[in-house]
Design a protein around this motif. Structure first.
Motif, PDB file in Angstrom:
ATOM      1  N   THR A  94       6.024  -7.559  -6.604  1.00 39.16           N
ATOM      2  CA  THR A  94       5.347  -8.849  -6.723  1.00 39.16           C
ATOM      3  C   THR A  94       4.492  -9.114  -5.489  1.00 39.16           C
ATOM      4  N   ALA A  95       5.040  -8.853  -4.312  1.00 41.07           N
ATOM      5  CA  ALA A  95       4.296  -9.069  -3.065  1.00 41.07           C
ATOM      6  C   ALA A  95       3.087  -8.143  -3.007  1.00 41.07           C
ATOM      7  N   SER A  96       3.245  -6.892  -3.432  1.00 46.43           N
ATOM      8  CA  SER A  96       2.131  -5.940  -3.419  1.00 46.43           C
ATOM      9  C   SER A  96       1.005  -6.419  -4.325  1.00 46.43           C
ATOM     10  N   VAL A  97       1.340  -6.908  -5.502  1.00 48.33           N
ATOM     11  CA  VAL A  97       0.327  -7.404  -6.435  1.00 48.33           C
ATOM     12  C   VAL A  97      -0.372  -8.620  -5.836  1.00 48.33           C
ATOM     13  N   GLN A  98       0.390  -9.501  -5.222  1.00 49.99           N
ATOM     14  CA  GLN A  98      -0.211 -10.687  -4.617  1.00 49.99           C
ATOM     15  C   GLN A  98      -1.154 -10.300  -3.482  1.00 49.99           C
ATOM     16  N   ILE A  99      -0.742  -9.376  -2.647  1.00 51.80           N
ATOM     17  CA  ILE A  99      -1.590  -8.926  -1.535  1.00 51.80           C
ATOM     18  C   ILE A  99      -2.858  -8.279  -2.080  1.00 51.80           C
ATOM     19  N   ALA A 100      -2.705  -7.408  -3.075  1.00 49.49           N
ATOM     20  CA  ALA A 100      -3.879  -6.743  -3.650  1.00 49.49           C
ATOM     21  C   ALA A 100      -4.819  -7.761  -4.279  1.00 49.49           C
ATOM     22  N   SER A 101      -4.271  -8.752  -4.963  1.00 49.62           N
ATOM     23  CA  SER A 101      -5.102  -9.798  -5.580  1.00 49.62           C
ATOM     24  C   SER A 101      -5.881 -10.558  -4.515  1.00 49.62           C
ATOM     25  N   LYS A 102      -5.219 -10.901  -3.431  1.00 46.40           N
ATOM     26  CA  LYS A 102      -5.896 -11.633  -2.359  1.00 46.40           C
ATOM     27  C   LYS A 102      -6.995 -10.777  -1.737  1.00 46.40           C
ATOM     28  N   LEU A 103      -6.724  -9.492  -1.525  1.00 48.41           N
ATOM     29  CA  LEU A 103      -7.729  -8.606  -0.937  1.00 48.41           C
ATOM     30  C   LEU A 103      -8.930  -8.459  -1.865  1.00 48.41           C
TER      31      LEU A 103
END
Length: 129
Positions: A94-103
């Motif tokens: 979940t954190a990885s997806v959120q980070i990728a989305s923000k980037l």
């Protein structure tokens, strides 16, 4: 005098018989006492053996119970560890997806080159229809 002599002999014979009976009785009592001592010793030895066997049995049961409890604890620990690992993987995903989305959002918002790339893609897709 003959009667007296016979009486004395008779009393002496009776005394000898009584003495022999007393000796025999004392001997019987000695044997009975010895047998009682032997029986008591056998009972004590049997009690010791029974007590030893019971102690061994109790000890074996306690060891088996301790091993069972240990095995249960190991299984429970392994289960909890697996649950924790699964929860961490889920959170990490979940954190990885959120980070990728923000980037991606940051790059799309800030980059004119990105806007041009998006427009070009839309023109290509629009031209195919």
């Amino acid at each position: 005098m003959e009667k007296r002599r016979e009486l004395v002999l008779s009393q002496m014979n009776e005394a000898a018989q009584t003495r022999e009976q007393a000796i025999a009785y004392v001997e019987e009592q000695k044997q009975a006492l010895e047998q009682a001592r032997k029986d008591a010793y056998d009972i004590i030895e049997q009690s010791k053996q029974t007590g030893g066997k019971q102690a061994e049995s109790i000890l074996a049961d306690a060891k088996a119970e301790a091993n069972r409890l240990k095995d249960d604890a190991v299984r429970e620990i392994e289960s909890e560890k697996n649950k924790a690992v699964a929860a961490l993987r889920s959170e990490l995903g979940t954190a990885s997806v959120q980070i990728a989305s923000k980037l991606i959002k940051k790059e799309v918002e800030n980059g004119p080159a990105q806007e041009e790339l998006v427009n070009q893609y839309l023109n290509e897709v629009g031209g195919r229809q």
